[in-house]
Design a protein around this motif. Structure first.
Motif, PDB file in Angstrom:
ATOM      1  N   HIS A 157      -4.324   2.031   7.737  1.00  0.00           N
ATOM      2  CA  HIS A 157      -3.980   1.139   6.823  1.00  0.00           C
ATOM      3  C   HIS A 157      -3.547   1.304   5.614  1.00  0.00           C
ATOM      4  CE1 HIS A 157      -7.287   0.882   4.143  1.00  0.00           C
ATOM      5  NE2 HIS A 157      -8.043   0.772   5.576  1.00  0.00           N
ATOM      6  N   SER A 158      -2.331   0.882   4.621  1.00  0.00           N
ATOM      7  CA  SER A 158      -1.614   1.150   3.409  1.00  0.00           C
ATOM      8  C   SER A 158      -3.338   0.385   2.205  1.00  0.00           C
ATOM      9  CB  SER A 158      -1.063   0.046   3.221  1.00  0.00           C
ATOM     10  OG  SER A 158      -0.868  -0.057   1.899  1.00  0.00           O
ATOM     11  N   HIS A 159      -3.485   1.553   1.672  1.00  0.00           N
ATOM     12  CA  HIS A 159      -4.346   1.779   0.690  1.00  0.00           C
ATOM     13  C   HIS A 159      -3.376   1.350  -0.730  1.00  0.00           C
ATOM     14  CE1 HIS A 159      -8.467   2.673  -1.215  1.00  0.00           C
ATOM     15  NE2 HIS A 159      -8.458   2.674   0.685  1.00  0.00           N
ATOM     16  N   THR A 160      -2.578   0.598  -0.863  1.00  0.00           N
ATOM     17  CA  THR A 160      -2.039   0.155  -1.632  1.00  0.00           C
ATOM     18  C   THR A 160      -2.346  -1.545  -2.015  1.00  0.00           C
ATOM     19  OG1 THR A 160      -0.290   2.087  -1.839  1.00  0.00           O
ATOM     20  CG2 THR A 160       0.348   0.336  -2.938  1.00  0.00           C
ATOM     21  N   GLY A 161      -2.632  -1.690  -3.103  1.00  0.00           N
ATOM     22  CA  GLY A 161      -2.396  -3.529  -3.673  1.00  0.00           C
ATOM     23  C   GLY A 161      -2.763  -3.883  -2.051  1.00  0.00           C
ATOM     24  N   LEU A 162      -2.847  -5.383  -2.198  1.00  0.00           N
ATOM     25  CA  LEU A 162      -3.062  -5.653  -0.962  1.00  0.00           C
ATOM     26  C   LEU A 162      -1.967  -6.049   0.272  1.00  0.00           C
ATOM     27  CD1 LEU A 162      -3.503  -8.975  -3.212  1.00  0.00           C
ATOM     28  CD2 LEU A 162      -5.388  -7.527  -2.399  1.00  0.00           C
ATOM     29  N   GLN A 163      -1.869  -4.490   0.646  1.00  0.00           N
ATOM     30  CA  GLN A 163      -0.435  -4.252   1.692  1.00  0.00           C
ATOM     31  C   GLN A 163      -1.681  -4.791   3.260  1.00  0.00           C
ATOM     32  OE1 GLN A 163       1.567  -1.281   0.696  1.00  0.00           O
ATOM     33  NE2 GLN A 163       2.857  -2.183  -0.832  1.00  0.00           N
ATOM     34  N   LEU A 164      -2.751  -4.146   2.819  1.00  0.00           N
ATOM     35  CA  LEU A 164      -3.201  -4.610   3.948  1.00  0.00           C
ATOM     36  C   LEU A 164      -3.370  -6.219   5.078  1.00  0.00           C
ATOM     37  CD1 LEU A 164      -5.637  -3.579   6.720  1.00  0.00           C
ATOM     38  CD2 LEU A 164      -7.716  -4.114   4.670  1.00  0.00           C
ATOM     39  N   ASP A 165      -3.539  -7.064   4.132  1.00  0.00           N
ATOM     40  CA  ASP A 165      -3.336  -7.625   4.624  1.00  0.00           C
ATOM     41  C   ASP A 165      -2.441  -8.735   4.748  1.00  0.00           C
ATOM     42  OD1 ASP A 165      -4.728 -10.962   4.631  1.00  0.00           O
ATOM     43  OD2 ASP A 165      -4.555 -11.124   2.723  1.00  0.00           O
ATOM     44  N   ARG A 166      -1.071  -8.507   4.183  1.00  0.00           N
ATOM     45  CA  ARG A 166       0.589  -7.870   4.930  1.00  0.00           C
ATOM     46  C   ARG A 166       1.149  -7.357   6.196  1.00  0.00           C
ATOM     47  NH1 ARG A 166       4.129  -8.577  -0.303  1.00  0.00           N
ATOM     48  NH2 ARG A 166       5.023 -10.736   1.675  1.00  0.00           N
ATOM     49  N   GLY A 167      -0.237  -6.646   6.953  1.00  0.00           N
ATOM     50  CA  GLY A 167       0.517  -6.537   8.144  1.00  0.00           C
ATOM     51  C   GLY A 167      -0.076  -5.028   8.567  1.00  0.00           C
ATOM     52  N   LEU A 168       0.046  -4.245   7.570  1.00  0.00           N
ATOM     53  CA  LEU A 168      -0.424  -3.246   7.363  1.00  0.00           C
ATOM     54  C   LEU A 168      -1.436  -2.184   7.649  1.00  0.00           C
ATOM     55  CD1 LEU A 168       2.647  -2.861   3.761  1.00  0.00           C
ATOM     56  CD2 LEU A 168       3.108  -1.942   6.464  1.00  0.00           C
ATOM     57  N   TYR A 169      -0.796  -1.867   9.195  1.00  0.00           N
ATOM     58  CA  TYR A 169      -2.681  -1.991   9.843  1.00  0.00           C
ATOM     59  C   TYR A 169      -2.309  -0.528  11.365  1.00  0.00           C
ATOM     60  CZ  TYR A 169      -3.626  -6.428  11.651  1.00  0.00           C
ATOM     61  OH  TYR A 169      -3.705  -7.563  12.279  1.00  0.00           O
ATOM     62  N   GLY A 170      -2.894  -0.269  11.966  1.00  0.00           N
ATOM     63  CA  GLY A 170      -2.589  -0.194  12.808  1.00  0.00           C
ATOM     64  C   GLY A 170      -4.106   1.207  13.624  1.00  0.00           C
ATOM     65  N   VAL A 171      -4.349   1.390  14.852  1.00  0.00           N
ATOM     66  CA  VAL A 171      -5.089   1.945  14.848  1.00  0.00           C
ATOM     67  C   VAL A 171      -5.258   3.837  15.873  1.00  0.00           C
ATOM     68  CG1 VAL A 171      -7.108   2.060  17.311  1.00  0.00           C
ATOM     69  CG2 VAL A 171      -6.247  -0.633  16.440  1.00  0.00           C
ATOM     70  N   VAL A 172      -6.137   4.416  15.465  1.00  0.00           N
ATOM     71  CA  VAL A 172      -6.464   6.159  15.985  1.00  0.00           C
ATOM     72  C   VAL A 172      -7.151   5.912  16.587  1.00  0.00           C
ATOM     73  CG1 VAL A 172      -6.631   8.128  14.930  1.00  0.00           C
ATOM     74  CG2 VAL A 172      -5.235   6.391  13.116  1.00  0.00           C
ATOM     75  N   VAL A 173      -6.776   6.596  17.579  1.00  0.00           N
ATOM     76  CA  VAL A 173      -8.225   6.555  18.626  1.00  0.00           C
ATOM     77  C   VAL A 173      -7.723   8.215  18.031  1.00  0.00           C
ATOM     78  CG1 VAL A 173      -8.861   7.231  21.413  1.00  0.00           C
ATOM     79  CG2 VAL A 173      -8.564   5.481  19.892  1.00  0.00           C
ATOM     80  N   ILE A 174      -8.426   8.469  18.843  1.00  0.00           N
ATOM     81  CA  ILE A 174      -9.317  10.740  18.904  1.00  0.00           C
ATOM     82  C   ILE A 174     -10.887  10.364  20.138  1.00  0.00           C
ATOM     83  CG2 ILE A 174     -10.279  12.287  17.834  1.00  0.00           C
ATOM     84  CD1 ILE A 174      -7.467  11.135  16.407  1.00  0.00           C
ATOM     85  N   ASP A 175      -9.892  11.451  20.995  1.00  0.00           N
ATOM     86  CA  ASP A 175     -10.192  11.123  22.302  1.00  0.00           C
ATOM     87  C   ASP A 175     -11.317  12.352  22.190  1.00  0.00           C
ATOM     88  OD1 ASP A 175      -9.458   9.275  23.797  1.00  0.00           O
ATOM     89  OD2 ASP A 175      -7.306  10.344  24.186  1.00  0.00           O
ATOM     90  N   ASP A 176     -12.159  12.599  22.763  1.00  0.00           N
ATOM     91  CA  ASP A 176     -12.945  13.150  23.239  1.00  0.00           C
ATOM     92  C   ASP A 176     -12.802  14.072  24.206  1.00  0.00           C
ATOM     93  OD1 ASP A 176     -14.803  15.145  23.403  1.00  0.00           O
ATOM     94  OD2 ASP A 176     -17.000  13.810  23.205  1.00  0.00           O
TER      95      ASP A 176
END
Length: 510
Positions: A157-176
């Motif tokens: 996710h964004s780590h700038t201002g309140l950009q997380l609350d504007r939809g700037l996020y996604g998922v990371v899956v690190i497989d074993d």
């Protein structure tokens, strides 16, 4: 998601904070840990990343673009920012030990950044503007390149201002690479609270709360006395009716009432459908990407088994529902019955919910009725124990740090150890130390506390986590090994609390 100006960064945290130049900020050492700060460009950081890389290492390349978008939330189309035309952004997937390369193109009219939440990466790739990198300015690009050492469910996710609350996020899956399996299918489920494009933006919400203009933090708060004038007793939180608080387990409900709560980007009006066959066992990766809302999650007509918390395996626990704070992740296993069922995520202590339809047969599901599972056995992350293979080895601690949380609603200010970032004193550690940290909540609001670059163990129970929800007037102690040098953020994962100053730095010294 606090963003400092270049001048603020050069002045730094505490009165003597620091210059980055990607060689390392300068700050005030705490008693007992002397030396110079180990910055993101330090040799120790480069050496550790080199040790993580191997001959013949697989390379996984991806590209995400931050840009203005229109998103259909399920009958409601909003103009917002995103990493794609749908929420969440693209799924990033690699194996533990792969080299992950993520190019970020900034097509916004604002600076941005990306933090890969929960992954113990090299410090120069941690994505905190003013601390580990310069922001990605409008029209520019930056490539994050690192080796994720541990499998698990993470998110970016964004780590700038309140950009997380504007939809700037996604998922990371690190497989074993040694994944034992034991399930037939896998669903990634992302929870969110939503306001952007509904007539208000997150910056509007911040102004309503009484925060300074974005990027301008309030001056340092005064002393421990102000820490007891705590929030969740007034302001926007007081707008919630008594009925909505009837089953609140956290003793606080966030500061913001949202018009929508989302599951995989959809409102309950037009929810996503997750399909499988009766009797199949499904692994559900639950991610709370919300900015101000914890969720209580259960599947109508089913029990679930929690197998992982914040990416790390736990001793399996059977439950009817889980309570997941902002930034936390749970993996659960569910054996599906025959029929149609609601996967229901109630906004804890607030009116409203998110939902998905789980379908193994024909029929309809009621998506607006709270399943009874949510009021039976409800499991919190602090109640989990680690799987034996990830238990932190026993040893005495070399360094004891204390972090007190507090804040006020008027003025709107959230503090660590009586100060707001960037005036918070860094928490100093040295490479190789076993660090014990006391997280003491002296407010009437719950705080999901997140440590960058490390996974810690809960002293009471031992579960390995990177984000722990600390309830009002409660204390949680954690331990971790200082094995990832650099300058690391430690903050509340309520985006508004962080932007109002509830952040400090875990500062390695050498």
């Amino acid at each position: 998601m606090v963003q400092m100006s270049r001048r603020m960064f050069l002045l730094g945290a505490s009165a003597a904070a620091g210059a980055m130049a990607l060689g390392g900020p300068v700050g005030c050492a705490r008693p007992g840990v002397a030396g110079n700060p180990v910055g993101p460009g330090a040799e120790a950081v480069r050496r550790l990343e080199a040790q993580r890389r191997t001959t013949g290492q697989a390379v996984v390349a991806a590209q995400v673009t931050a840009r203005p978008v229109q998103v259909d939330l399920g009958g409601t189309v909003v103009s917002t920012w995103g990493y794609g035309d749908t929420l969440p952004g693209p799924l990033l997937r690699a194996r533990a030990g792969d080299l992950l390369q993520v190019r970020v193109d900034n097509r916004l009219e604002a600076d941005t950044s990306i933090h890969f939440h929960g992954i113990a990466m090299s410090n120069d790739m941690d994505g905190v503007p003013g601390l580990t990198q310069e922001p990605i300015v409008a029209g520019e690009s930056f490539t994050y390149e690192f080796t994720p050492p541990h499998p698990g469910t993470y998110f970016y996710h964004s780590h700038t201002g309140l950009q997380l609350d504007r939809g700037l996020y996604g998922v990371v899956v690190i497989d074993d690479p040694a994944e034992p399996g034991g399930y037939d299918d896998e669903w990634v489920v992302v929870l969110d609270d939503w306001v952007d494009g509904t007539g208000r933006t997150p910056d509007d919400v911040a102004r309503e709360l009484g925060m300074p203009a974005p990027g301008r933090l309030a001056p340092r708060a005064g002393g421990m006395g102000s820490m007891m004038d705590h929030g969740a007793m007034g302001g926007m939180g007081s707008m919630m009716g008594a009925e909505s608080m009837r089953s609140d387990l956290l003793g606080g409900a966030g500061d913001v009432n949202y018009p929508y709560y989302l599951l995989n980007g959809r409102t309950p009006v037009d929810p996503v459908t997750l399909t499988a066959a009766p009797g199949q066992r499904v692994r559900i990766r639950l991610v709370n990407a919300a900015s101000d809302t914890a969720f209580r999650v259960g599947l109508g007509g089913h029990a679930m088994t929690v197998t992982h918390s914040d990416g790390f395996p736990v001793s399996p626990r059977n439950t009817d529902a889980v309570l997941i704070g902002m930034g936390e992740r749970f993996d659960v296993l569910v054996t599906l019955a025959d029929g149609v069922f609601p996967l229901y995520a109630a906004a804890e202590g607030k009116p409203g919910h998110a939902v998905a339809v789980v379908r193994t047969a024909a029929g309809t599901a009621t998506t607006d009725t709270r399943p009874g599972e949510l009021d039976r056995r409800v499991l919190l992350g602090t109640a989990l124990s680690p799987a034996e293979q990830v238990r932190l080895p026993r040893r005495s601690h070399d360094n004891y740090l204390s972090v007190d949380m507090g804040g006020t609603m008027a003025p709107y200010r959230w503090m660590l150890n009586g100060a707001t970032f960037p005036d918070t004193a860094p928490l100093t550690v040295a490479q190789g130390q076993r660090v014990r940290m006391r997280l003491r909540n002296m407010s009437a609001m719950f705080h999901p506390m997140h440590v960058h670059g490390h996974t810690f163990a809960l002293v009471d129970g031992g579960a390995r986590k990177d984000t722990v929800t600390v309830r009002p007037m409660q204390t949680v102690e954690i331990e971790f090994d200082a094995d990832n040098p650099g300058q690391w953020a430690l903050h509340c994962h309520n985006a508004y609390h962080q932007e109002a100053g509830m952040m400090t730095t875990l500062s390695y010294r050498a």
